[in-house]
Design a protein around this motif. Structure first.
Motif, PDB file in Angstrom:
ATOM      1  N   THR A  47       0.864  -1.183   0.000  1.00 48.07           N
ATOM      2  CA  THR A  47       0.000   0.000   0.000  1.00 48.07           C
ATOM      3  C   THR A  47       0.896   1.226   0.000  1.00 48.07           C
ATOM      4  O   THR A  47       1.618   1.476   0.972  1.00 48.07           O
ATOM      5  CB  THR A  47      -0.927   0.014   1.219  1.00 48.07           C
ATOM      6  N   LEU A  48       0.890   1.963  -1.092  1.00 49.10           N
ATOM      7  CA  LEU A  48       1.804   3.089  -1.269  1.00 49.10           C
ATOM      8  C   LEU A  48       1.335   4.302  -0.474  1.00 49.10           C
ATOM      9  O   LEU A  48       0.146   4.631  -0.456  1.00 49.10           O
ATOM     10  CB  LEU A  48       1.904   3.457  -2.753  1.00 49.10           C
ATOM     11  N   GLY A  49       2.304   4.967   0.164  1.00 53.84           N
ATOM     12  CA  GLY A  49       2.021   6.197   0.887  1.00 53.84           C
ATOM     13  C   GLY A  49       2.754   7.369   0.263  1.00 53.84           C
ATOM     14  O   GLY A  49       3.425   7.244  -0.766  1.00 53.84           O
ATOM     15  N   ALA A  50       2.646   8.531   0.916  1.00 52.67           N
ATOM     16  CA  ALA A  50       3.289   9.737   0.390  1.00 52.67           C
ATOM     17  C   ALA A  50       4.804   9.616   0.358  1.00 52.67           C
ATOM     18  O   ALA A  50       5.478  10.334  -0.389  1.00 52.67           O
ATOM     19  CB  ALA A  50       2.877  10.947   1.236  1.00 52.67           C
ATOM     20  N   ASP A  51       5.348   8.694   1.156  1.00 50.68           N
ATOM     21  CA  ASP A  51       6.806   8.534   1.214  1.00 50.68           C
ATOM     22  C   ASP A  51       7.319   7.534   0.177  1.00 50.68           C
ATOM     23  O   ASP A  51       8.502   7.197   0.181  1.00 50.68           O
ATOM     24  CB  ASP A  51       7.234   8.070   2.606  1.00 50.68           C
TER      25      ASP A  51
END
Length: 505
Positions: free
Chosen positions: A464-468
């Motif tokens: 799950t990709l985040g802002a980082d």
């Protein structure tokens, strides 16, 4: 300063069988030139081989041999490991009163098995200048286990503790107890540290020595007074440091405070690293200038410390190394500190942000030519089998498909893509049978620790990709480009040259 604590069994040393006296003498001679306190070496040691029974040795290097570029000559790389543990060699807590009054180090519950000192030294084959690099303990890097599997991204000091805990829990569940359990756990910690440092620096480690917090104190007690020089007066209640500016002589308690202080210093841990370098320089200078090698009583004290506080690798070939040793006690050593790119927050902890490619370039240039790196040394270990699903919580258009495509190119099987509400941090979860792949992916995406997910299908990894999010193979964001950055980039600072008493902050 208190460190994170975990479940702690009671350590025991990893001991080998009794060796012939001349073999033990050679091994101690080698340790004397390169262990954390660099106690020197030379022909004088052969006279004292009868003092060398009872050394503690480790075979941890066997796990990492051949997993880094090989030397093209007979130079030697040494890793000096300093544990922050407030325990003795057998894992027993040091007496509370001693820890508080002599070590000024809080309580015996602090420190666990973090490696708060890591110094990598290169002794050239031609007897030239010795280059040494301190690795700041809070460098945020991909940490490995001894078998090359990925732990995740952590502070480099935590590689030892992570492996220790994992192996301890594994064998404890199988009924292993006592000294055998502790030996297996600590050996795993050493292997993890060696593997992580080799990958981070891109050079092989030929030998290592490990010393605990008590070892610094005991060496200083044998050699006190220790002469140091400070550029400015300091006073710190955490370490107990309270010294004026200028040249001064310290007892063992004060010397430990000198190498442990970081609060109140302009560059915190980086200044503390230079204190450690200055301490080593001073000790080697005193060993030579005070004629310690000609004093049986002094040597007896040093040998007692080696046997009580130090773990040595068991594979040292001193005959090949003997001609290089005088450089270490002759002032022909230059200490550097590996650079950081700035400061940030990862896993809710303050860390040093680093550029691994830059670090490898600096170390390899200083250490000289080597053979082509193995796949493990370059982080190109074959992808473990798993189907990867990617969910976009980053907000960028098409980023889930791009991320999945990048992972497929690395060897993973394409799964599904989807979307989720925006989030700050990238996470990696795995189903049954996919733990190794999840650990690899988490390391490549700088996503912290992969966790098991009960809803994740067997053989699958859900990212799950985040802002980082950082695409695999690219560098982590620079500190000036992230909201978690708290300071500008910093370089390694001035070198500390051995051969006397260097003046430091």
């Amino acid at each position: 300063m208190p460190e994170n604590t975990r479940h702690r069994p009671r350590p025991a040393a990893v001991r080998r069988g009794r060796r012939a006296p001349w073999q033990l003498a050679l091994r101690v001679a080698a340790w004397g030139t390169s262990a954390t306190l660099l106690l020197g070496c030379g022909a004088t040691w052969y006279v004292y081989r009868s003092l060398t029974d009872g050394l503690t040795t480790s075979d941890a290097l066997d796990a990492v041999r051949g997993k880094a570029p090989r030397h093209l000559d007979n130079s030697v790389n040494l890793l000096l490991i300093g544990l922050d543990s407030r325990k003795d060699m057998n894992g027993n807590d040091l007496p509370r009163q001693f820890v508080q009054t002599e070590l000024h180090a809080g309580s015996s519950d602090i420190g666990y098995y973090n490696t708060n000192t890591l110094i990598l030294m290169h002794i050239p084959a031609d007897g030239g200048k010795v280059q040494a690099f301190s690795i700041p303990r809070d460098d945020y890097v991909q940490t490995l286990n001894g078998d090359g599997s990925v732990q995740g991204h952590y502070k480099i000091k935590e590689a030892y503790a992570n492996a220790y805990t994992t192996v301890h829990d594994k064998y404890a569940a199988q009924g292993v107890k006592g000294a055998d359990l502790e030996a297996k756990s600590r050996e795993a910690g050493r292997e993890a540290t060696l593997a992580t440092v080799q990958q981070f620096t891109g050079v092989p480690i030929d030998h290592f020595a490990e010393v605990n917090l008590l070892g610094f104190y005991d060496i200083a007690k044998v050699l006190q007074p220790i002469t140091v020089c400070l550029k400015h007066p300091v006073k710190d209640r955490y370490s107990g440091a309270n010294f004026p500016a200028g040249v001064q002589q310290l007892n063992a308690r004060q010397a430990l405070a000198f190498v442990r202080q970081r609060h109140g210093l302009d560059e915190g841990d980086l200044d503390r690293t230079r204190r450690q370098q200055a301490f080593i320089s001073t000790v080697t200078h005193q060993l030579k200038s005070q004629g310690v090698w000609a004093s049986p009583s002094k040597l007896q004290g040093l040998f007692d410390v080696v046997k009580k506080d130090v773990v040595l690798d068991s594979s040292w070939n001193v005959l090949d190394f003997a001609q290089q040793a005088p450089n270490l006690t002759g002032g022909n050593v230059v200490f550097h500190t590996l650079p950081i790119e700035g400061f940030g927050i990862r896993n809710r902890e303050d860390v040093n942000l680093v550029d691994p490619d830059k670090v490898k370039s600096i170390v390899q240039q200083a250490f000289g030519p080597a053979s082509s790196p193995s796949p493990a040394a370059t982080g190109t270990t074959a992808a473990a089998p798993a189907t990867v699903d990617v969910i976009n919580g980053n907000g960028g258009r098409g980023i889930a498909s791009e991320a999945l495509s990048s992972l497929v190119k690395l060897g993973y099987t394409a799964g599904a893509t989807g979307n989720a509400a925006p989030r700050s941090a990238t996470t990696v979860r795995y189903g049954a049978g996919a733990q190794q792949a999840a650990q690899q992916i988490a390391g490549r995406l700088h996503a912290g620790t992969a966790t098991a997910g009960s809803a994740v299908p067997a053989g699958h990894v859900v990212v799950t990709l985040g802002a980082d999010y950082t695409p695999p193979g690219e560098q982590a964001p620079s500190p000036t480009a992230t909201a978690s950055s708290t300071a500008p980039a910093a370089d390694s600072g001035p070198a500390v040259k051995a051969g006397g008493v260097p003046c430091v902050n």
